[in-house]
Design a protein around this motif. Structure first.
Motif, short mmCIF file in Angstrom:
data_model
loop_
_atom_site.label_atom_id
_atom_site.label_comp_id
_atom_site.label_asym_id
_atom_site.label_seq_id
_atom_site.Cartn_x
_atom_site.Cartn_y
_atom_site.Cartn_z
N ASN A 57 0.29 -1.21 -0.36
CA ASN A 57 0.21 -0.02 -0.22
C ASN A 57 0.52 1.74 -0.23
O ASN A 57 0.21 2.49 0.28
CB ASN A 57 -1.16 -0.18 0.97
CG ASN A 57 -0.16 0.06 2.57
OD1 ASN A 57 0.67 0.61 2.68
ND2 ASN A 57 -0.51 -0.42 3.73
N GLY A 58 2.14 0.81 -0.52
CA GLY A 58 3.01 2.10 -0.27
C GLY A 58 4.38 2.18 -0.08
O GLY A 58 4.50 0.37 0.17
N MET A 59 5.04 2.84 -0.07
CA MET A 59 6.99 2.62 0.16
C MET A 59 7.54 2.02 1.26
O MET A 59 7.83 0.81 1.51
CB MET A 59 7.79 3.35 -0.53
CG MET A 59 8.97 3.73 -0.48
SD MET A 59 9.49 5.37 -0.70
CE MET A 59 9.45 6.60 0.75
N ILE A 60 6.91 2.28 2.25
CA ILE A 60 7.14 2.56 3.87
C ILE A 60 6.71 0.89 4.19
O ILE A 60 6.83 0.28 4.31
CB ILE A 60 6.61 3.34 5.13
CG1 ILE A 60 7.00 4.78 4.58
CG2 ILE A 60 6.92 2.52 6.17
CD1 ILE A 60 8.32 4.74 4.36
N HIS A 61 5.20 0.45 3.27
CA HIS A 61 5.19 -0.60 3.79
C HIS A 61 5.68 -1.75 3.05
O HIS A 61 6.33 -2.67 3.30
CB HIS A 61 3.76 -0.21 3.25
CG HIS A 61 3.47 -2.24 3.21
ND1 HIS A 61 1.88 -2.87 2.36
CD2 HIS A 61 3.03 -3.16 4.28
CE1 HIS A 61 1.53 -3.87 2.14
NE2 HIS A 61 2.26 -4.07 3.44
N CYS A 62 6.51 -1.25 1.66
CA CYS A 62 7.02 -2.39 1.34
C CYS A 62 8.70 -2.59 1.96
O CYS A 62 9.04 -4.06 2.42
CB CYS A 62 7.07 -1.57 -0.01
SG CYS A 62 8.78 -2.86 -1.30
#
Length: 298
Positions: free
Chosen positions: A41-46
């Motif tokens: 759901n976003g860069m931080i999640h990845c």
């Protein structure tokens, strides 16, 4: 040492700096580009998922390939761009244009030089990035490839040189388009500072080389990001229908993504790229300029 050898050596220094600074951001970008829709759901999640599930060293997964390969690629880029700059400077000198030594190249001369540098670079960067992306996206468990050399051997034995160069057409399009803008932006900023301050190139503040490199990186990605996304999809796709091939061609890849995932898919992973770009490209040009000064003392 000849001028060309010096340019290649300085370019290698820039390439190594680029990989060491930019690799953690790049793996997040590639994972977001190639994962099924909704995986992250976003860069931080990845990034958090990689850290939690694979550990901090995972951010440098597949680094050996780019460390060797990108060093060569950036070396080729700078060798080609510097050769073309000297070629056009000589032409300008004969015509009595371009200032001292004909070195102030026009915008079109810089774009053409960058395109040639990109195409020369693409011959090496295509397979290097293909192998890197295969290593970056494979799971920790049930690995298919145990390092870059193992990947090269397995892909070549099963699919030949065509397998190694998978996604090459879109890679060449990306390199030619991107590096035309990349070197245009950087060299114009350098020209401006030299003209404004009345200094020589080797007198430019290293901090400004970083800033100009960062700006050039943003110019590059502003033009090529959707192309890069297609390249990543093509290079992680199966080699045949029997091995899970989704796309029969580059055009089919574009149409399929547009139809099934929408226009937003073409910018997926842009966040880590925009964060990575100023650091990686600033480091690239700083490495090149500093190495160049050491190799060419006044």
């Amino acid at each position: 040492m000849s001028k060309t050898i010096k340019d290649l050596t300085a370019g290698t220094a820039g390439g190594i700096a680029q990989v060491l600074v930019g690799q953690p951001f790049d793996i997040v970008k590639v994972r977001m580009q190639t994962a099924p829709k909704g995986t992250y759901n976003g860069m931080i999640h990845c990034a958090g998922g990689i850290l939690k599930n694979e550990g901090p060293l995972a951010f440098y997964k597949g680094t050996l390939t780019p460390l060797l390969g990108i060093g060569v690629c950036v070396s080729i880029q700078f060798g080609a761009i510097e050769y073309m700059k000297r070629f056009y400077a000589e032409q300008n000198l004969l015509k009595g244009i371009g200032g001292a030594g004909g070195a102030n190249l026009t915008g079109s001369q810089l774009v053409i030089s960058g395109v040639i540098a990109g195409l020369a670079n693409g011959v090496v960067s295509g397979p290097v990035e293909h192998i890197r992306i295969r290593l970056q996206t494979q799971p920790d468990k049930n690995k298919l490839y145990f390092g870059p050399w193992d990947a090269i051997k397995k892909i070549y034995s099963a699919h030949g040189i065509q397998g190694i160069y998978k996604g090459q057409a879109v890679t060449l399009l990306r390199e030619a388009t991107g590096y035309g803008m990349y070197f245009l932006a950087y060299e114009k900023l350098v020209q401006r500072e030299i003209a404004t301050k009345g200094i020589k190139r080797d007198q430019i503040n290293p901090a400004n080389a970083v800033l100009y490199g960062a700006a050039a990186g943003y110019a590059l990605w502003a033009v090529i990001y959707p192309i890069d996304m297609i390249k990543s999809r093509m290079q992680t796709d199966g080699f045949s229908p029997a091995t899970g091939q989704k796309y029969s061609s580059t055009l089919n890849c574009v149409r399929t993504i547009w139809r099934t995932e929408g226009i937003k898919a073409f910018s997926r992973g842009l966040g880590p790229t925009l964060i990575r770009s100023p650091f990686a490209n600033g480091a690239t040009f700083l490495g090149f300029e500093m190495a160049n000064r050491l190799l060419n003392p006044s």
